[in-house]
Design a protein around this motif. Structure first.
Motif, short mmCIF file in Angstrom:
data_model
loop_
_atom_site.label_atom_id
_atom_site.label_comp_id
_atom_site.label_asym_id
_atom_site.label_seq_id
_atom_site.Cartn_x
_atom_site.Cartn_y
_atom_site.Cartn_z
N SER A 271 -10.57 -6.09 -21.35
CA SER A 271 -9.33 -6.81 -21.56
C SER A 271 -9.38 -7.80 -22.70
O SER A 271 -9.63 -7.44 -23.83
CB SER A 271 -8.92 -7.49 -20.25
OG SER A 271 -7.64 -8.02 -20.37
N ASP B 177 -6.40 -4.80 -23.94
CA ASP B 177 -6.02 -3.53 -23.32
C ASP B 177 -4.51 -3.38 -23.12
O ASP B 177 -4.06 -2.45 -22.45
CB ASP B 177 -6.75 -3.34 -21.99
CG ASP B 177 -6.44 -4.43 -20.98
OD1 ASP B 177 -6.15 -5.56 -21.41
OD2 ASP B 177 -6.49 -4.16 -19.77
N ASP C 41 -2.88 -8.37 -25.29
CA ASP C 41 -4.33 -8.54 -25.27
C ASP C 41 -5.09 -7.25 -25.58
O ASP C 41 -4.48 -6.24 -25.96
CB ASP C 41 -4.77 -9.11 -23.92
CG ASP C 41 -4.59 -8.12 -22.79
OD1 ASP C 41 -3.74 -7.23 -22.91
OD2 ASP C 41 -5.31 -8.22 -21.77
N ASP D 131 -2.19 -5.14 -21.48
CA ASP D 131 -1.45 -5.44 -20.25
C ASP D 131 -0.92 -6.87 -20.18
O ASP D 131 -0.11 -7.19 -19.32
CB ASP D 131 -2.28 -5.09 -19.00
CG ASP D 131 -3.61 -5.80 -18.93
OD1 ASP D 131 -3.94 -6.56 -19.87
OD2 ASP D 131 -4.34 -5.60 -17.94
N ARG D 132 -1.37 -7.74 -21.10
CA ARG D 132 -0.85 -9.11 -21.08
C ARG D 132 0.18 -9.31 -22.18
O ARG D 132 0.22 -8.54 -23.14
CB ARG D 132 -1.99 -10.12 -21.32
CG ARG D 132 -3.04 -10.09 -20.26
CD ARG D 132 -3.99 -11.24 -20.44
NE ARG D 132 -5.00 -11.22 -19.41
CZ ARG D 132 -5.75 -12.26 -19.08
NH1 ARG D 132 -5.60 -13.41 -19.72
NH2 ARG D 132 -6.66 -12.16 -18.13
CO CO Z 1 -5.81 -7.20 -20.07
#
Ligand code: CO
Ligand code: VG1
Length: 544
Positions: free
Chosen positions: A113, A279, A277, A281-282
């Motif tokens: 991440s 990966d 971020d 997902d943020r």
């Molecule tokens: Co992430």
């Protein structure tokens, strides 16, 4: 094909954390470290013979090596097919969608991440189940138990797969299909949002900047924002994934995206800024002259979701992680829908989403998502914001202010003390836990009275499971709150997280600077925990 059974010896440290197993790359490079962990995952599952496994990662250093190993181990264990993103890439939300869309048995998401990458950085492996979400604790506990006794793993004698060419290959009787990592995800987004309205907004001069932080979201953002929605070329910056994230720290917060933040605070800056971020997902959301805290963003997205076609029928409920501010609770109350408070980590939202009890979920750590997948989703949040702005025809700042005027404002901050000596951090938490029974009813600081003090235990209303010791919370009668917990994603020492929240009613003052608004609470937290004195730190490593 010959299936090889290869002897191995267990590692004692393969305990999955908040989001999979995250370790330094150098730890993962030890002999059989990846093999043991993946075999332990497969050993903890049943019924995958002939089924499909999705594999994808955020493109960080060691991604390619681990994927080749994973493919061989999957073939030897009897999977029928592997779907892998071209170049080994799949953002975490895209992996979740691919698992769901192709009805796969599960998936391996290779990412650490927001942690830095490169040979000296971090790597991670996470297993997701058939609903597309992170495996629940029942599975991660079984995997950990298995890693402690594993004595062999299965593999096949085969060379590397070409991950760069889209199409189908066969390895040891198993089909490997290399897919476009972006196409299915982009098509899903188009079903949820009013693309024509967003397109018209860009065409009429609306300007944004999207920082992909040299991580996985670059190709997704180029395709969706620039190609499909017509934002000018250059809207997406740092859009090429790099194994070391260009030596950056792909954590979309005000520390690592300071330049973008400062640009948004100038008159020449664009109307909207966002980032995601490592990966994908943020999300970070900044309007002109207005940073939106992730907790506020969750509340705002929930309150306005009906403006997007995918949510026009309304939302069933909202869930937030325990440390996330209670701003969303007020929205749920007004809408008359369910509200759930879960432990930190997306795996706790899966059951609620599957049961149709909630539609939108979020965490204070810049993660928001919905029932469209079973992971948080950075670009989804950005697109929902764009959809809302396009329909309301207001600036982010106006939208946020109107929200506060309706619901009140939850001033919120998180103070992280990173790489603290683990023994000191654990003792701090243990000592505080021991104090909790004495705190109720006590007056602290100038005007704070403790309403409750406990260590959060979650009872999953869907499957009845219980998760204890999920963070210490001290709530005050005026709605303020202090939460203390240890991070489960760090790879060195311990990270202490201190979460602070104060509620200011709808007719109250909404224009205070966040840290000063929380000043007295910060003082009380330090007094209660002794964090500065115990860690020897004068201030947090990161304030978000
Ligand atoms: Co992430
Ligand atoms: C952190 C965040 C948590 C998030 C997790 C994984 O966990 O606090 O909210 O779900 O990271 O996100 P912890 O245990 O370090 O506080 V990600 O984007 O790293 O997959």
């Amino acid at each position: 094909m010959t299936i090889l059974t290869i002897k191995t010896t267990p590692y004692g440290d393969q305990k999955p954390g908040t989001s999979g197993l995250r370790k330094r790359v150098t730890v993962y490079q030890q002999p059989n470290y990846v093999e043991n962990y993946i075999q332990a995952i497969f050993d903890s599952l049943e019924g995958f013979e002939g089924q499909t496994l999705v594999i994808g990662g955020d493109g960080r250093f060691y991604n390619d090596v681990a994927i080749q190993k994973a493919i061989r181990i999957a073939a030897a264990n009897g999977f029928g097919k592997v779907l892998v993103g071209q170049g080994g890439l799949l953002s975490t939300p895209a992996a979740s969608h691919v698992i769901r869309h192709y009805k796969a048995f599960g998936g391996l998401v290779l990412s650490a991440s927001h942690n830095p990458g490169g040979p000296e950085g971090d790597f991670g492996i996470k297993y997701n189940i058939s609903n597309g979400g992170p495996a629940p604790e029942k599975i991660t506990d079984a995997v950990y138990a298995r890693t402690k006794v594993i004595d062999s793993y299965k593999s096949i004698d085969a060379g590397d797969i070409d991950l760069n060419t889209i199409g189908t290959q066969t390895v040891g009787g198993m089909v490997v299909e290399v897919i476009d990592p972006v196409a299915d995800y982009a098509a899903l987004m188009e079903t949820l949002f009013d693309f024509p309205a967003i397109k018209a907004m860009f065409a009429s001069g609306f300007r944004m900047t999207f920082d992909a932080m040299s991580a996985v979201t670059g190709p997704y953002a180029h395709k969706i924002l620039e190609e499909i929605l017509g934002a000018p070329k250059g809207t997406v910056i740092n859009g090429t994934p790099s194994p070391s994230f260009n030596d950056g720290h792909p954590d979309p917060n005000l520390v690592y995206c300071k330049d973008m933040h400062d640009l948004l605070m100038t008159p020449e800056g664009p109307d909207f800024g966002a980032a995601s971020d490592g990966d994908g997902d943020r999300n970070l959301i900044i309007g002109k002259n207005r940073f939106v805290t992730p907790s506020d963003s969750l509340a705002l997205l929930a309150a306005n979701a009906h403006l997007a076609p995918g949510y026009k029928a309304g939302i069933a409920g909202i869930a937030r992680s325990m440390p996330t501010s209670a701003a969303a609770d007020r929205v749920a109350e007004k809408l008359g829908i369910e509200m759930h408070e879960t432990p930190t980590g997306w795996k706790f939202f899966g059951n609620l989403l599957d049961a149709g009890r909630v539609t939108i979920c979020g965490e204070e750590s810049a993660g928001t998502g919905s029932s469209h997948v079973r992971e948080k989703d950075g670009l989804w949040a950005v697109l929902l914001w764009l959809n809302i702005i396009a329909v309301r025809k207001q600036s982010v700042d106006q939208i946020v202010r109107e929200h506060w005027a309706t619901y009140g404002r939850n001033y919120y901050t998180r103070h992280d003390y990173e790489e603290v000596d683990a023994a000191i951090a654990n003792k701090l938490v243990d000592d505080l836990r021991a104090e909790l029974p004495k705190l109720a009813g006590r007056n602290l600081g100038d005007d704070l009275q403790v309403a409750y003090a406990d260590d959060f235990t979650y009872h999953d209303p869907v499957d009845g499971s219980t998760s204890a010791k999920q963070g210490i919370r001290i709530g005050f009668t005026d709605g303020s709150r202090i939460v203390v917990r240890l991070s489960g994603t760090g790879t060195v020492g311990a990270t202490l997280r201190l979460y602070l929240e104060r509620y200011e009613a709808a007719d109250g003052r909404h224009d205070l600077e966040t840290q000063s608004a929380l000043d007295s609470l910060i003082g009380v937290a330090d007094e209660l925990t002794g964090i500065k004195q115990r860690t020897g730190r004068q201030e947090p490593s990161v304030i978000t």
